[in-house]
Motif scaffolding. Structure first.
Motif, PDB file in Angstrom:
ATOM      1  N   UNK A   9      34.520 -65.718  -4.659  1.00  0.00           N
ATOM      2  CA  UNK A   9      33.489 -66.006  -3.653  1.00  0.00           C
ATOM      3  C   UNK A   9      33.303 -67.529  -3.510  1.00  0.00           C
ATOM      4  N   UNK A  10      33.286 -67.995  -2.248  1.00  0.00           N
ATOM      5  CA  UNK A  10      33.064 -69.402  -1.915  1.00  0.00           C
ATOM      6  C   UNK A  10      32.013 -69.445  -0.804  1.00  0.00           C
ATOM      7  N   UNK A  11      31.073 -70.387  -0.893  1.00  0.00           N
ATOM      8  CA  UNK A  11      30.005 -70.398   0.122  1.00  0.00           C
ATOM      9  C   UNK A  11      29.455 -71.809   0.319  1.00  0.00           C
ATOM     10  N   UNK A  12      28.908 -72.023   1.493  1.00  0.00           N
ATOM     11  CA  UNK A  12      28.225 -73.262   1.835  1.00  0.00           C
ATOM     12  C   UNK A  12      27.082 -72.937   2.814  1.00  0.00           C
ATOM     13  N   UNK A  37      20.899 -69.978  -2.065  1.00  0.00           N
ATOM     14  CA  UNK A  37      20.086 -70.282  -3.251  1.00  0.00           C
ATOM     15  C   UNK A  37      20.127 -69.115  -4.238  1.00  0.00           C
ATOM     16  N   UNK A  38      20.109 -67.916  -3.703  1.00  0.00           N
ATOM     17  CA  UNK A  38      20.206 -66.737  -4.562  1.00  0.00           C
ATOM     18  C   UNK A  38      21.553 -66.723  -5.280  1.00  0.00           C
ATOM     19  N   UNK A  51      16.481 -62.930 -11.446  1.00  0.00           N
ATOM     20  CA  UNK A  51      16.646 -63.834 -10.303  1.00  0.00           C
ATOM     21  C   UNK A  51      15.406 -63.792  -9.411  1.00  0.00           C
ATOM     22  N   UNK A  52      14.912 -62.597  -9.139  1.00  0.00           N
ATOM     23  CA  UNK A  52      13.728 -62.459  -8.286  1.00  0.00           C
ATOM     24  C   UNK A  52      12.514 -63.137  -8.915  1.00  0.00           C
ATOM     25  N   UNK A  53      12.386 -63.012 -10.237  1.00  0.00           N
ATOM     26  CA  UNK A  53      11.250 -63.652 -10.921  1.00  0.00           C
ATOM     27  C   UNK A  53      11.331 -65.175 -10.799  1.00  0.00           C
TER      28      UNK A  53
END
Length: 438
Positions: A9-12, A37-38, A51-53
């Motif tokens: 997975x790669x993201x921007x 951000x997640x 993660x949610x916390x």
């Protein structure tokens, strides 16, 4: 369940959008910017709730939005953008086991194990294989056995050794079995395999490939195999198989030599992305030599501790880990009922641990042996109630009696032998200490 970002997975983020590439499956996703951000949070292993916390505290989010974050993270996991931590599972209630126990007719051949050779490129200190000057089956002889298995409607074949890849035709035989429609499993140490071999194995869509690992410490593993560098080579091949998507299983046996390494071996399997199979007994040589038994753990307390370690690290999906629902008129094991073994010289046995010779494929067809062998016919009449010395045992439900071990150790496949009783006591101790180490 804890998740981490998938390595493909790669993201921007650009303006208000996040673009996500998932290269292994050739997918592209477009989300709103907070998705990035997640994903950042899952660069380290975390549960969806963790993660949610963290995000809820950072952005002072209400509970309703926190629940939405959990759902979104779980959706990312379902898509494969997030990967769950590798779990070790022994699935005793699998569909395959259910089918074999409830739907497979008696005396129908479902699978066979073929030992292609007893020769090996390692010299493991408790190896049961003893090479004889009988002449291994030729390529054509093995193919004829495979054709007979297919004609008898068998589904599975397992190839093993020694190490089968000592034979120059091993891959040819695996490919032949695959092309005639047999489901193939391979047992090996892997040290003879090349990259091109692995590509050929991948093309055969194996059920699994099993590797023997005796310690997670390279020097100790190499000491046991008596081949320097064997740990590095085996683990290198395991990593390549996992990368190629070939299902990998690590096999080990609890011994006096590696008892303290058990947790490390389990951790190694998790790290490599393999399943793990832990045996509790060491067998005598196939010539009756009892020298390998010096490595056997004879203490019920130590075996119970090993069972406790397994319970802490492996998820057992079954109704009970120890107590087996059975009656005294049940069959002792399915060897010779739905499966058989063929050694390198074409001799047929109920299994490779139950050395009751029932015929030879060099003298008769496999079908004739399966249907007409007097020894197989007699074996199929035996039940737990026929075991000498166990008639009134109160621990019957804990016992995994092995006729092969009984034959090797007492000369009679239906006679009580001490190790079976030691394993029963270990199970009882482990059950008593359930919830913690024994």
């Amino acid at each position: 369940m804890r998740y981490h970002l998938s390595p493909d997975v790669f993201y921007r983020t650009y303006n208000s959008r996040a673009i996500v590439y998932q290269t292994d499956v050739r997918k592209v996703y477009v989300y709103t910017a907070p998705a990035a951000e997640i994903l950042d949070y899952f660069k380290e292993p975390r549960s969806a709730e963790e993660c949610a916390d963290l995000l809820s505290v950072r952005h002072d989010l209400p509970d309703s939005e926190r629940e939405g974050l959990v759902s979104f993270a779980e959706a990312l996991a379902k898509s494969g953008i997030l990967q769950g931590e590798h779990e070790l599972v022994e699935d005793m209630d699998s569909a395959e086991n259910f089918f074999r126990q409830t739907s497979l007719p008696p005396f129908v051949l479902y699978g066979a194990l073929i030992e292609l050779t007893y020769r090996c490129n390692e010299r493991c200190r408790y190896c049961y294989c003893v090479t004889e000057e009988k002449g291994e089956m030729t390529t054509d002889e093995v193919k004829r056995v495979l054709d007979e298995l297919r004609a008898m409607n068998a589904l599975e074949v397992t190839f093993t050794g020694g190490d089968l890849f000592v034979r120059s035709d091993a891959l040819e035989l695996i490919e032949y079995a695959y092309h005639i429609g047999l489901l193939v499993t391979v047992f090996t140490n892997g040290i003879a395999l090349t990259d091109s071999d692995l590509l050929r194995l991948k093309a055969c869509h194996l059920k699994s490939i099993h590797f023997s690992v005796y310690s997670h410490i390279p020097e100790r593993h190499d000491f046991f195999t008596q081949v320097k560098g064997s740990f590095a080579r085996t683990t290198e091949i395991i990593k390549k198989c996992v990368l190629l998507g070939i299902p990998v299983n690590i096999k080990t046996t609890v011994t006096e030599f590696n008892f303290d390494d058990l947790e490390g071996i389990i951790s190694l399997a998790k790290e490599l992305g393999a399943t793990v199979q832990v045996g509790m007994t060491v067998c005598a040589g196939n010539d009756g030599n009892t020298e390998p038994l010096q490595y056997r753990v004879t203490s019920a307390e130590k075996l119970a501790k090993a069972i406790g370690i397994l319970r802490e690290n492996v998820l057992f999906r079954c109704s009970s880990d120890f107590v087996l629902p059975r009656e005294r008129d049940d069959v002792i094991c399915t060897a010779g009922f739905n499966s058989l073994s063929v050694n390198p010289y074409g001799e047929v046995f109920p299994c490779n641990a139950y050395l009751l010779k029932c015929g030879s494929v060099r003298e008769s067809s496999l079908k004739e042996i399966w249907e007409e062998s007097e020894k197989l016919k007699e074996l199929r009449t035996k039940r737990y109630s026929d075991i000498e010395g166990c008639e009134n045992c109160p621990d019957f439900q804990y016992c995994n009696f092995c006729p092969g071990s009984a034959l090797t150790e007492t000369g009679d496949p239906l006679k009580r032998f001490p190790e079976a009783c030691t394993l029963v006591q270990a199970k009882k101790l482990a059950e008593k200490n359930k919830g913690g180490k024994a």
